[in-house]
Design an enzyme around this catalytic site. Structure first.
Site, PDB file in Angstrom:
ATOM      1  N   ASP A   1      27.093  57.856  26.124  1.00 21.55           N
ATOM      2  CA  ASP A   1      28.498  57.488  25.962  1.00 21.55           C
ATOM      3  C   ASP A   1      29.065  57.580  27.374  1.00 21.55           C
ATOM      4  O   ASP A   1      29.232  58.685  27.918  1.00 21.55           O
ATOM      5  CB  ASP A   1      29.186  58.477  25.014  1.00 21.55           C
TER       6      ASP A   1
ATOM      7  N   SER B   1      36.123  41.877  36.340  1.00 23.15           N
ATOM      8  CA  SER B   1      36.436  40.734  35.456  1.00 23.15           C
ATOM      9  C   SER B   1      37.434  39.838  36.173  1.00 23.15           C
ATOM     10  O   SER B   1      38.202  40.300  37.033  1.00 23.15           O
ATOM     11  CB  SER B   1      37.052  41.244  34.158  1.00 23.15           C
TER      12      SER B   1
ATOM     13  N   TYR C   1      43.929  45.949  29.159  1.00 25.78           N
ATOM     14  CA  TYR C   1      42.569  45.573  29.561  1.00 25.78           C
ATOM     15  C   TYR C   1      42.578  45.097  31.021  1.00 25.78           C
ATOM     16  O   TYR C   1      41.756  45.517  31.833  1.00 25.78           O
ATOM     17  CB  TYR C   1      42.018  44.477  28.641  1.00 25.78           C
TER      18      TYR C   1
ATOM     19  N   LYS D   1      40.496  46.720  34.409  1.00 28.69           N
ATOM     20  CA  LYS D   1      39.629  45.975  35.320  1.00 28.69           C
ATOM     21  C   LYS D   1      40.228  45.954  36.727  1.00 28.69           C
ATOM     22  O   LYS D   1      39.517  46.030  37.729  1.00 28.69           O
ATOM     23  CB  LYS D   1      39.400  44.552  34.797  1.00 28.69           C
TER      24      LYS D   1
END
Lengths: 468, 109
Positions: free
Chosen positions: A277, A358, A371, A375
């Protein structure tokens, strides 16, 4: 009873018996490997596969017949094996001596050996060794070097052809892997080289001295790139897959251990699956420790784990989701770097960290604010860390893929009209498609390879032009 | 050397020349080149054509273009370049010369 599988060969679907499929796959791999050093290898292979399909169609009467191992054997007989093509590899002997240049790019003294090696398409190590060995013969090597230095003009050569490189072969060694390394280079049996060294021992111990000189001055092929250079194949995802199966080592770390284990089984003994994890320090430390225990060292860390989110306004995004996104997408990269850098330092050979960022970090869109932020956080983290660890020859880079055809895509497209959103998304990519795993793998492979050994702190966009 | 070996060596030496000859008439994709060479019984295994075409292309004697096919994937068609035509003229005259010398040897028993 025999199991059959369906295979698409150049656009034609064939039903192939299981053992025939394995035989065909093995054959195609050998062909792919053979042509891998050619400049247009992909096109040649595609063409070759087209012809196989045509022949298969004609010998099996039609594509509805089940292909068996006799059919495949017939195909191999018609098309030939790589060794059948090797006889045709006639070198052009009419070399123009005026094109001999000293190579400033690969020089140790004045680039004479590198220039001669490029001219004759051999590894500079061989030429350098010949110079050294001929020095005791009346200083011949020394004087010949001086003459070449004076006579050959200097230039910076960028070789267009892939050449094999000499490395000692650790995996098949008896003493130091020298005989096996030479045998790999010249594609001959190592027994001949060993016999040659033994015979030379009786010539005033020359074989012994020669062995020692090569031992001191050469290296083992350790990295995937070096193993591929030793075999003379070019760097590509397909070749790396093959080399991973044959010798390079890879740790597959995932929270889904069953899937990681499945991949480990399909690759073989060079793969090792670990459950992790990435948001938990103990798990990440354990992943690195187990990797070292299993493979004795680690040279590259690819931090690719992340989760996405369904499009939603910031005001509707929960605190729990915010924490979860930052834990998996950002904290994991911090924990990975903290665990691996001390190991890289201890190993003393540098290292590579590659973070998957990203295009969301470079061209954030509404509805994915958190999100995008996770990134975005990775850009300064990657760049600043690259500066912090550069003195240890550790490179830290990032890749910025556009959305790809992966399971994460459905999250980003949302539940209302996903097909329309998919089309809309593609229309924003100038090259007209989403990223495929292969696009990302190719970029990652380059940044992790020695070909990129002067590149650190970059964000490489893999986005078909979306962020322009 | 056995008779069969002799024929294999001879075919190998002439294969490059034969490919250029075949392409001097029309542009062809690899399978068509192979069919024509098979008809002349010049190749032993079809795969030998691929590295040769690549070498001829690297030397600038042939060039290629992808053309959509009505059946299946696009096909790569090869054609001779100007350099290729000149090279073929040289090879043809060398071949005629060698062939005539050998004919003389055979005839003057």
């Amino acid at each position: 009873m025999k199991k059959t599988v369906t295979a698409n060969i150049s656009g034609t679907i064939y039903n192939i018996e299981d053992d025939a499929f394995d035989l065909m796959q093995k054959y195609l791999n050998s062909i792919k490997m053979y042509f891998s050093s050619y400049e247009d290898s992909d096109e040649i292979f595609m063409d070759f596969e087209n012809r196989i399909s045509e022949n298969l169609y004609s010998i099996s009467n039609n594509a509805n017949d089940v292909i068996n191992s006799k059919h495949v054997a017939k195909i191999i007989e018609i098309m030939g094996k790589p060794e059948d093509f090797e006889d045709l590899e006639i070198e052009d002997n009419n070399k123009d001596l005026t094109k001999l240049r000293r190579d400033n790019n690969d020089r140790i003294i004045a680039g004479v050996a590198a220039g001669i090696s490029d001219y004759f398409k051999i590894d500079p190590f061989i030429t350098r060794l010949l110079f050294v060995l001929t020095i005791p013969v009346g200083g011949f090597g020394f004087f010949f070097y001086l003459i070449c230095w004076i006579a050959m003009p200097k230039t910076s050569i960028v070789s267009s052809t892939k050449r094999k490189k000499f490395y000692r072969d650790h995996e098949n060694k008896i003493i130091a892997g020298i005989a096996q390394g030479i045998a790999n280079y010249f594609s001959i049996d190592a027994f001949i080289i060993r016999l040659f060294f033994i015979a030379l021992i009786f010539v005033n111990g020359f074989g012994f001295v020669l062995y020692l000189i090569i031992w001191i001055s050469s290296n083992y092929a350790k990295t995937i790139k070096q193993k591929m250079d030793m075999s003379g194949v070019k760097l590509s995802v397909d070749n790396v897959e093959k080399f991973v199966k044959e010798g390079a080592n890879v740790v597959i770390a995932d929270i889904n251990y069953d899937l990681a284990k499945e991949l480990e089984d399909s690759i073989g003994k060079n793969a090792f699956a670990v459950k992790v994890d990435v948001s938990k320090k103990n798990d990440v430390d354990n992943m690195i420790n187990q990797s070292v225990e299993h493979f004795s060292e680690v040279n590259i860390l690819v931090q690719n784990a992340a989760i996405g989110m369904k499009p939603q306004p910031l005001l509707e995004t929960s605190e729990e989701l915010f924490d979860k996104l930052f834990a998996i997408n950002v904290k994991s990269v911090f924990l990975g770097a903290k665990a691996i850098i001390p190991l890289f330092k201890k190993q003393g050979k540098g290292g590579v960290i590659l973070n998957t960022v990203s295009t969301a970090a470079l061209r954030p869109r509404p509805g994915l604010t958190v999100y995008n932020s996770t990134k975005g956080a990775l850009i300064p983290m990657t760049k600043a860390l690259a500066l912090e660890v550069s003195e240890f020859n550790i490179r830290v880079n990032g890749i910025c893929p556009v959305a790809g055809e992966t399971p994460m895509l459905k999250d980003f497209l949302g539940s209302s009209n996903p097909e329309e959103n998919h089309k809309k998304f593609i229309s924003t990519v100038p090259l007209g498609r989403l990223a495929e795993p292969r696009d990302v793998a190719n970029a990652a492979l380059y940044l992790c390879s020695e070909e990129a050994d002067f590149i650190t702190g970059v964000m490489l966009e893999i986005d078909g032009g979306r962020t322009i | 050397m056995s008779n069969e070996n002799f024929k294999i060596q001879l075919r190998k030496g002439l294969l490059e020349f034969c490919i250029l000859q075949v392409l001097s008439k029309e542009k062809l994709y690899t399978s068509e080149i192979i069919v024509k060479l098979n008809e002349s019984q010049i190749i032993v295994v079809e795969g030998t054509v691929y590295p040769l075409l690549s070498r001829l292309k690297n030397k600038g004697f042939v060039d290629s273009e992808w053309i959509e096919s009505k059946q299946g994937p696009p096909r790569k068609y090869y054609h001779l370049t100007k350099n290729g035509k000149n090279y073929l003229t040289e090879l043809t005259s060398s071949y005629v010369e060698v062939n005539s010398s050998i004919q003389n040897l055979i005839n003057n028993k």
